[in-house]
Enzyme design. Structure first.
Site, PDB file in Angstrom:
ATOM      1  N   GLU A 165     -28.999  24.414  -4.525  1.00 36.94           N
ATOM      2  CA  GLU A 165     -29.904  23.297  -4.271  1.00 36.94           C
ATOM      3  C   GLU A 165     -29.176  21.963  -4.385  1.00 36.94           C
ATOM      4  O   GLU A 165     -29.375  21.046  -3.583  1.00 36.94           O
ATOM      5  CB  GLU A 165     -31.079  23.318  -5.245  1.00 36.94           C
ATOM      6  CG  GLU A 165     -30.674  23.325  -6.710  1.00 36.94           C
ATOM      7  CD  GLU A 165     -31.847  23.328  -7.649  1.00 36.94           C
ATOM      8  OE1 GLU A 165     -32.830  22.616  -7.390  1.00 36.94           O
ATOM      9  OE2 GLU A 165     -31.780  24.060  -8.666  1.00 36.94           O
ATOM     10  N   THR A 166     -28.327  21.841  -5.388  1.00 33.07           N
ATOM     11  CA  THR A 166     -27.514  20.648  -5.623  1.00 33.07           C
ATOM     12  C   THR A 166     -26.174  21.120  -6.145  1.00 33.07           C
ATOM     13  O   THR A 166     -26.105  22.093  -6.895  1.00 33.07           O
ATOM     14  CB  THR A 166     -28.187  19.730  -6.675  1.00 33.07           C
ATOM     15  OG1 THR A 166     -29.476  19.346  -6.192  1.00 33.07           O
ATOM     16  CG2 THR A 166     -27.365  18.476  -6.926  1.00 33.07           C
ATOM     17  N   HIS A 190       0.833  -1.195   0.000  1.00 36.88           N
ATOM     18  CA  HIS A 190       0.000   0.000   0.000  1.00 36.88           C
ATOM     19  C   HIS A 190       0.872   1.251   0.000  1.00 36.88           C
ATOM     20  O   HIS A 190       2.086   1.198   0.258  1.00 36.88           O
ATOM     21  CB  HIS A 190      -0.917   0.033   1.226  1.00 36.88           C
ATOM     22  CG  HIS A 190      -1.856  -1.130   1.337  1.00 36.88           C
ATOM     23  ND1 HIS A 190      -3.013  -1.209   0.603  1.00 36.88           N
ATOM     24  CD2 HIS A 190      -1.806  -2.261   2.090  1.00 36.88           C
ATOM     25  CE1 HIS A 190      -3.653  -2.343   0.898  1.00 36.88           C
ATOM     26  NE2 HIS A 190      -2.939  -2.991   1.802  1.00 36.88           N
ATOM     27  N   ASP A 224      -1.481   8.708  -1.480  1.00 39.40           N
ATOM     28  CA  ASP A 224      -1.366   9.852  -2.398  1.00 39.40           C
ATOM     29  C   ASP A 224      -2.286  10.945  -1.873  1.00 39.40           C
ATOM     30  O   ASP A 224      -3.507  10.781  -1.832  1.00 39.40           O
ATOM     31  CB  ASP A 224      -1.773   9.399  -3.807  1.00 39.40           C
ATOM     32  CG  ASP A 224      -2.046  10.553  -4.767  1.00 39.40           C
ATOM     33  OD1 ASP A 224      -1.784  11.721  -4.426  1.00 39.40           O
ATOM     34  OD2 ASP A 224      -2.542  10.276  -5.886  1.00 39.40           O
ATOM     35  N   HIS A 272     -27.208  16.705  -2.414  1.00 41.80           N
ATOM     36  CA  HIS A 272     -28.408  17.521  -2.249  1.00 41.80           C
ATOM     37  C   HIS A 272     -28.973  17.263  -0.860  1.00 41.80           C
ATOM     38  O   HIS A 272     -29.064  16.114  -0.427  1.00 41.80           O
ATOM     39  CB  HIS A 272     -29.447  17.155  -3.314  1.00 41.80           C
ATOM     40  CG  HIS A 272     -30.787  17.801  -3.103  1.00 41.80           C
ATOM     41  ND1 HIS A 272     -31.035  19.123  -3.398  1.00 41.80           N
ATOM     42  CD2 HIS A 272     -31.957  17.299  -2.613  1.00 41.80           C
ATOM     43  CE1 HIS A 272     -32.297  19.408  -3.115  1.00 41.80           C
ATOM     44  NE2 HIS A 272     -32.880  18.325  -2.633  1.00 41.80           N
ATOM     45  N   HIS A 302      -7.682  -0.707  -5.163  1.00 38.86           N
ATOM     46  CA  HIS A 302      -7.536  -0.252  -3.781  1.00 38.86           C
ATOM     47  C   HIS A 302      -8.519   0.864  -3.460  1.00 38.86           C
ATOM     48  O   HIS A 302      -9.136   0.873  -2.389  1.00 38.86           O
ATOM     49  CB  HIS A 302      -6.099   0.203  -3.520  1.00 38.86           C
ATOM     50  CG  HIS A 302      -5.127  -0.922  -3.381  1.00 38.86           C
ATOM     51  ND1 HIS A 302      -4.263  -1.039  -2.316  1.00 38.86           N
ATOM     52  CD2 HIS A 302      -4.893  -2.003  -4.161  1.00 38.86           C
ATOM     53  CE1 HIS A 302      -3.529  -2.132  -2.456  1.00 38.86           C
ATOM     54  NE2 HIS A 302      -3.897  -2.734  -3.578  1.00 38.86           N
ATOM     55  N   HIS A 329     -27.958  13.219  -5.739  1.00 37.27           N
ATOM     56  CA  HIS A 329     -29.186  13.460  -6.479  1.00 37.27           C
ATOM     57  C   HIS A 329     -29.197  12.837  -7.876  1.00 37.27           C
ATOM     58  O   HIS A 329     -29.983  13.237  -8.740  1.00 37.27           O
ATOM     59  CB  HIS A 329     -29.533  14.950  -6.561  1.00 37.27           C
ATOM     60  CG  HIS A 329     -31.013  15.212  -6.577  1.00 37.27           C
ATOM     61  ND1 HIS A 329     -31.821  14.918  -7.658  1.00 37.27           N
ATOM     62  CD2 HIS A 329     -31.841  15.714  -5.623  1.00 37.27           C
ATOM     63  CE1 HIS A 329     -33.068  15.239  -7.382  1.00 37.27           C
ATOM     64  NE2 HIS A 329     -33.117  15.734  -6.140  1.00 37.27           N
ATOM     65  N   HIS A 343      -3.892  14.485  -2.508  1.00 34.69           N
ATOM     66  CA  HIS A 343      -4.150  15.488  -3.536  1.00 34.69           C
ATOM     67  C   HIS A 343      -3.781  16.887  -3.058  1.00 34.69           C
ATOM     68  O   HIS A 343      -3.665  17.806  -3.870  1.00 34.69           O
ATOM     69  CB  HIS A 343      -5.623  15.453  -3.951  1.00 34.69           C
ATOM     70  CG  HIS A 343      -6.000  14.242  -4.749  1.00 34.69           C
ATOM     71  ND1 HIS A 343      -7.183  14.160  -5.461  1.00 34.69           N
ATOM     72  CD2 HIS A 343      -5.356  13.058  -4.956  1.00 34.69           C
ATOM     73  CE1 HIS A 343      -7.249  12.976  -6.064  1.00 34.69           C
ATOM     74  NE2 HIS A 343      -6.161  12.290  -5.762  1.00 34.69           N
ATOM     75  N   MET A 357     -10.175   2.361   0.159  1.00 35.56           N
ATOM     76  CA  MET A 357      -8.951   2.950   0.683  1.00 35.56           C
ATOM     77  C   MET A 357      -8.790   4.394   0.226  1.00 35.56           C
ATOM     78  O   MET A 357      -7.972   4.732  -0.622  1.00 35.56           O
ATOM     79  CB  MET A 357      -7.744   2.116   0.266  1.00 35.56           C
ATOM     80  CG  MET A 357      -6.603   2.213   1.260  1.00 35.56           C
ATOM     81  SD  MET A 357      -5.410   0.903   1.020  1.00 35.56           S
ATOM     82  CE  MET A 357      -4.325   1.270   2.405  1.00 35.56           C
ATOM     83  N   HIS A 415      -5.772   8.918  -1.087  1.00 35.58           N
ATOM     84  CA  HIS A 415      -6.127   7.533  -1.379  1.00 35.58           C
ATOM     85  C   HIS A 415      -4.874   6.692  -1.578  1.00 35.58           C
ATOM     86  O   HIS A 415      -3.766   7.211  -1.766  1.00 35.58           O
ATOM     87  CB  HIS A 415      -7.029   7.438  -2.624  1.00 35.58           C
ATOM     88  CG  HIS A 415      -6.415   7.958  -3.895  1.00 35.58           C
ATOM     89  ND1 HIS A 415      -5.623   7.192  -4.715  1.00 35.58           N
ATOM     90  CD2 HIS A 415      -6.495   9.180  -4.488  1.00 35.58           C
ATOM     91  CE1 HIS A 415      -5.233   7.886  -5.752  1.00 35.58           C
ATOM     92  NE2 HIS A 415      -5.741   9.112  -5.644  1.00 35.58           N
ATOM     93  N   CYS A 416      -5.047   5.389  -1.556  1.00 36.13           N
ATOM     94  CA  CYS A 416      -3.967   4.459  -1.838  1.00 36.13           C
ATOM     95  C   CYS A 416      -3.767   4.400  -3.349  1.00 36.13           C
ATOM     96  O   CYS A 416      -4.733   4.448  -4.116  1.00 36.13           O
ATOM     97  CB  CYS A 416      -4.312   3.081  -1.286  1.00 36.13           C
ATOM     98  SG  CYS A 416      -2.941   1.892  -1.352  1.00 36.13           S
TER      99      CYS A 416
END
Length: 368
Positions: free
Chosen positions: A308-309, A124, A127, A284, A174, A335, A129, A179, A164-165
């Site tokens: 709203e969304t 494993h 990473d 939403h 993964h 939604h 972002h 993960m 995330h992996c």
């Protein structure tokens, strides 16, 4: 599988080169000076908590930048993802899907100890972002069972970001096995509205949306396996259809409903953090709104108002801020309503307080 092998071949030189550079292998660096400066900073050790909850943190930075220490222990384990007992051999950070939310401030240093216990069977890494360089840290944290890595990076961008992996050749497996998680890098002065006014929140919750790909047998029943390795070939076949069997919040259908609903009171200002490491989503709040929304989660941008969304692209995390004005049960959903009601991407807020007839009232009630 061929595509995964090609990607793995492409990534390995990047991983090797990144590791060499980080160790000073072929580039002159100011590593000693950097270490000396960082050594002067205050260190803060954080005890992470499982989502939807978020560890205690200050909304505005107190003092100068700090080195904020987190520990993530990788746990490979079987989980149940619905009321029918469907099993997934999950890969997790700290045992939860998603992994825990981390909170720091812009300019802080994030120092993560990544532990891959010897009881695990797979390689494993992680990473971020929010990080700069070395595949988000993935090139410097590749740990086999029984190994530990420590990664430090500077939080230079304010916002909510996925982690995330991402091991070579196995990234989608993964990530879609659970993960992934998120980190929030707050501006040092805290959140601001579109006019620069403070936006303090009373509560914050983390919703991690997860797509699972569980194979079925010839009779249409979900299959069970002894291990993740045994399931791999069949899971990969389902993944390649791009059609999830389950799309859930926080690891399972109903994980955030009923007795597990998120709670608030009328008047509470609630920050909802939402990540999706793999697929696009459209959160939403039924009966409510996003008063202030950073759909892609980046706080250097002014928030959108009265949404709203909102749309969160796959591989990103968003933030929405809402002041609850009525009591009751609020459904918080993706939604794409098929994904919400048929696949499981739904949660509840349970809000207490007094009803406001000025905002809504039943003028004529249906006859029973």
């Amino acid at each position: 599988m061929l595509a995964g092998a090609v990607l793995a071949t492409a990534l390995m030189p990047m991983i090797t080169a990144s590791a060499a550079r980080a160790e000073g292998g072929d580039i002159k660096t100011n590593a000693a000076a950097v270490e000396a400066d960082i050594a002067k900073l205050q260190r803060v050790k954080v005890d992470l908590v499982a989502p939807p909850f978020i560890h205690a943190h200050s909304q505005k930075a107190e003092g100068g930048p700090k080195v904020v220490e987190f520990t993530l222990t990788i746990e490979e384990k079987k989980i149940i993802v619905d009321d029918a007992g469907t099993e997934v051999h999950a890969m997790t950070f700290n045992g939860s899907v998603p992994g825990p939310m981390m909170v720091v401030h812009e300019g802080d240093y994030v120092e993560v100890t990544l532990i891959n216990p010897a009881t695990n069977s797979l390689q494993h890494n992680i990473d971020f972002h929010s990080a700069t360089g070395a595949l988000g840290g993935g090139a410097l944290t590749l740990v086999n069972p029984g190994e530990t890595a420590v990664l430090r990076f500077k939080a230079t961008k304010a916002g909510v970001f996925v982690y995330h992996c991402a091991p070579p050749g196995m990234v989608p497996w993964h990530v879609t096995s659970g993960m992934n998680g998120a980190i929030m890098v707050l501006p040092r002065e805290g959140l601001k509205d579109h006019k620069g006014n403070d936006l303090p929140y009373d509560k914050a919750y983390y919703v991690g949306e997860q797509d699972f790909y569980v194979p079925k047998d010839a009779d249409g029943n979900y299959k069970k396996y002894k291990s993740a390795g045994d399931a791999y070939a069949d899971v990969l076949e389902v993944m390649n259809t791009l059609t999830p069997s389950h799309i859930v919040f926080n690891g399972a259908v109903g994980a955030l409903t009923g007795d597990h609903a998120m709670t608030a009171e009328v008047g509470d200002r609630v920050l909802i953090l939402h990540s999706q490491a793999n697929r696009d989503t459209r959160p939403h709040l039924i009966g409510g709104h996003g008063d202030y929304v950073w759909a892609t989660g980046k706080f250097a941008n002014p928030p959108e108002l009265d949404q709203e969304t909102w749309f969160i692209p796959g591989g990103a995390a968003g933030a929405a801020y809402y002041t609850f004005q009525q009591p009751g049960i609020y459904a918080y959903v993706n939604h794409n309503l098929i994904e919400a009601f048929e696949k499981g991407a739904a949660a509840h807020f349970k809000v207490t307080g007094d009803w406001n007839d000025d905002l809504m009232t039943a003028v004529v009630k249906p006859e029973s």
